[in-house]
Motif scaffolding. Structure first.
Motif, short mmCIF file in Angstrom:
data_model
loop_
_atom_site.label_atom_id
_atom_site.label_comp_id
_atom_site.label_asym_id
_atom_site.label_seq_id
_atom_site.Cartn_x
_atom_site.Cartn_y
_atom_site.Cartn_z
N ILE A 165 0.84 -1.20 0.00
CA ILE A 165 0.00 0.00 0.00
C ILE A 165 0.87 1.25 0.00
N LEU A 166 1.90 1.26 0.83
CA LEU A 166 2.79 2.41 0.89
C LEU A 166 3.54 2.61 -0.42
N VAL A 167 4.02 1.53 -1.01
CA VAL A 167 4.78 1.63 -2.26
C VAL A 167 3.90 2.16 -3.39
N GLU A 168 2.69 1.62 -3.53
CA GLU A 168 1.81 2.07 -4.60
C GLU A 168 1.37 3.52 -4.40
N THR A 169 1.22 3.94 -3.14
CA THR A 169 0.83 5.33 -2.89
C THR A 169 1.95 6.29 -3.26
N LEU A 170 3.17 5.98 -2.83
CA LEU A 170 4.30 6.88 -3.07
C LEU A 170 4.72 6.88 -4.54
N SER A 171 4.58 5.74 -5.21
CA SER A 171 5.01 5.65 -6.61
C SER A 171 3.87 5.91 -7.60
N HIS A 172 2.68 6.25 -7.10
CA HIS A 172 1.51 6.51 -7.95
C HIS A 172 1.17 5.31 -8.83
N GLY A 173 1.15 4.13 -8.22
CA GLY A 173 0.68 2.94 -8.92
C GLY A 173 1.76 2.05 -9.48
N ARG A 174 3.01 2.32 -9.18
CA ARG A 174 4.09 1.48 -9.72
C ARG A 174 4.80 0.75 -8.58
N SER A 175 4.52 -0.52 -8.44
CA SER A 175 5.28 -1.35 -7.50
C SER A 175 6.51 -1.89 -8.21
N LEU A 208 3.88 -2.02 -16.14
CA LEU A 208 2.48 -1.82 -15.79
C LEU A 208 2.35 -0.66 -14.81
N ARG A 209 1.14 -0.19 -14.68
CA ARG A 209 0.86 0.89 -13.73
C ARG A 209 -0.61 0.86 -13.34
N VAL A 210 -0.89 1.17 -12.09
CA VAL A 210 -2.27 1.27 -11.60
C VAL A 210 -2.73 2.72 -11.75
N VAL A 211 -3.86 2.90 -12.42
CA VAL A 211 -4.44 4.23 -12.59
C VAL A 211 -5.90 4.19 -12.19
N ARG A 212 -6.48 5.36 -12.01
CA ARG A 212 -7.91 5.44 -11.76
C ARG A 212 -8.69 5.12 -13.03
N ASP A 213 -9.98 4.92 -12.89
CA ASP A 213 -10.81 4.64 -14.06
C ASP A 213 -10.79 5.78 -15.06
N ASP A 214 -10.58 7.01 -14.58
CA ASP A 214 -10.54 8.16 -15.48
C ASP A 214 -9.14 8.44 -16.01
N GLY A 215 -8.18 7.58 -15.69
CA GLY A 215 -6.83 7.73 -16.21
C GLY A 215 -5.89 8.49 -15.32
N GLY A 216 -6.36 9.06 -14.21
CA GLY A 216 -5.52 9.84 -13.32
C GLY A 216 -4.72 8.96 -12.37
N PRO A 217 -3.74 9.55 -11.68
CA PRO A 217 -2.93 8.77 -10.73
C PRO A 217 -3.74 8.39 -9.49
N ILE A 218 -3.43 7.25 -8.91
CA ILE A 218 -4.15 6.79 -7.72
C ILE A 218 -3.66 7.53 -6.48
N ARG A 219 -4.47 7.49 -5.46
CA ARG A 219 -4.13 8.09 -4.17
C ARG A 219 -4.13 7.01 -3.09
N PHE A 220 -3.95 7.46 -1.84
CA PHE A 220 -3.82 6.49 -0.75
C PHE A 220 -5.07 5.63 -0.60
N ARG A 221 -6.26 6.23 -0.76
CA ARG A 221 -7.48 5.45 -0.56
C ARG A 221 -7.61 4.34 -1.60
N HIS A 222 -7.16 4.59 -2.82
CA HIS A 222 -7.22 3.55 -3.85
C HIS A 222 -6.25 2.41 -3.51
N ALA A 223 -5.03 2.77 -3.11
CA ALA A 223 -4.06 1.74 -2.75
C ALA A 223 -4.50 0.98 -1.51
N LEU A 224 -5.16 1.66 -0.56
CA LEU A 224 -5.62 0.99 0.66
C LEU A 224 -6.67 -0.06 0.34
#
Length: 316
Positions: free
Chosen positions: A70-80, A88-104
């Motif tokens: 969770i910490l790694v994905e939050t700080l790296s904006h979706g890149r573990s 690969l990268r985790v993004v929001r459904d609208d294409g924006g960077p994820i935040r802590f709540r998404h990683a949590l």
């Protein structure tokens, strides 16, 4: 996804094989850290009773294997670590960077569908989902996409003529489906390979579909391919603002879409070639006729000696 140059890339959602490899790499890295920290704590807590050591072990498991990702994905904006290695990268459904709540949410649900079920639930959900999402992605509103694209697959999308840049800054693009955007982009990247008559016909059909969904017809005298490129450029500008918080410099902006005072049509300059614009990307048009609202002379009515070979001549 949008690059730093505000170029919209048609990235495909990551599928099960690449995601499974990324998760495996993340688990190997997490287990290595967990084993090293466990050995250090066992040596440091040898004098404690068994209940205290059990509590420390549980807390260590939660911190390293649950809190760590969770910490790694939050700080790296979706890149573990695994996702970075697999592109690969985790993004929001609208294409924006994820935040802590998404990683949590992804991390907490991942404990059940990955760790507790050995990945069976995550695999089934990814296979069932049209975009390869597991349950954590569904509840968090996220999507794992392929961030790296081979250079040979990234086609060049020609920019619109300078007199069309920024013309559609106030356009409503919400009604345009993703399938139509993809078709327009594929056409613009491959229009030089098409037969002239076929290419012009395809551009007219795509421009008509796009105008029907946006409510903005093709400007008089403008080639349909130039209209498509101008609307695609406006979409890129908006995606850049959404992803980075601001739009790129240039591109026309709202000033390019507004006309002079009194509602008169803007006075377009003579056709010039801006840096990066391919001179033969679009047919030549009579700018004066476009301003007056008259019908421009179509390419097939020009003499063959004066007409450039653009690949967009309409059928005779």
């Amino acid at each position: 996804m949008v690059t730093g140059e505000a170029v919209a890339l048609e990235l495909r959602p990551a599928r099960l094989p690449s995601r499974a490899l990324a998760v495996l790499l993340d688990l190997v890295a997490g287990m290595a850290v967990y084993v090293v920290v466990t050995i250090a704590l066992v040596a440091a807590t040898a004098s404690l009773d068994e209940a205290a050591r059990a509590a420390i072990s549980i807390a260590l498991f939660v911190l390293v294997l649950v809190g760590g990702p969770i910490l790694v994905e939050t700080l790296s904006h979706g890149r573990s670590l695994g996702k970075t290695a697999c592109g690969l990268r985790v993004v929001r459904d609208d294409g924006g960077p994820i935040r802590f709540r998404h990683a949590l949410v992804r991390g907490l649900i991942g404990v059940i569908e990955i760790l507790m079920t050995f990945g069976v639930v995550a695999c089934v959900a990814s296979l069932v989902s049209a975009r390869g999402r597991r349950l954590g992605d569904v509840f968090a509103g996220t999507l794992v996409v392929r961030e790296r694209v081979p250079a040979g697959q990234a086609g060049f999308v020609p920019p619109p003529p300078p007199w069309l840049a920024g013309r559609f800054s106030g356009l409503d693009l919400s009604a345009v489906p993703d399938g139509l955007w993809l078709a327009v982009r594929q056409y613009l990247t491959r229009m030089g390979q098409l037969d002239p008559r076929v290419g012009w016909s395809m551009a007219e059909r795509l421009a008509a579909d796009l105008a029907e969904r946006t409510g903005a017809p093709v400007p008089p005298g403008a080639p349909p391919a130039a209209y498509l490129a101008a609307v695609v450029q406006e979409r890129q500008v908006r995606e850049a603002r959404r992803a980075f918080g601001h739009g790129p410099a240039g591109g026309g902006g709202a000033a390019g879409a507004a006309g002079p005072a009194g509602g008169a049509p803007p006075s377009y300059p003579a056709a010039t070639v801006a840096p990066g614009v391919r001179p033969a990307a679009y047919p030549s048009v009579d700018q004066g006729a476009a301003v007056r609202g008259e019908r421009a002379v179509p390419p097939q009515e020009e003499s063959s000696a004066d007409r450039p070979s653009t690949g967009f001549a309409p059928p005779a």
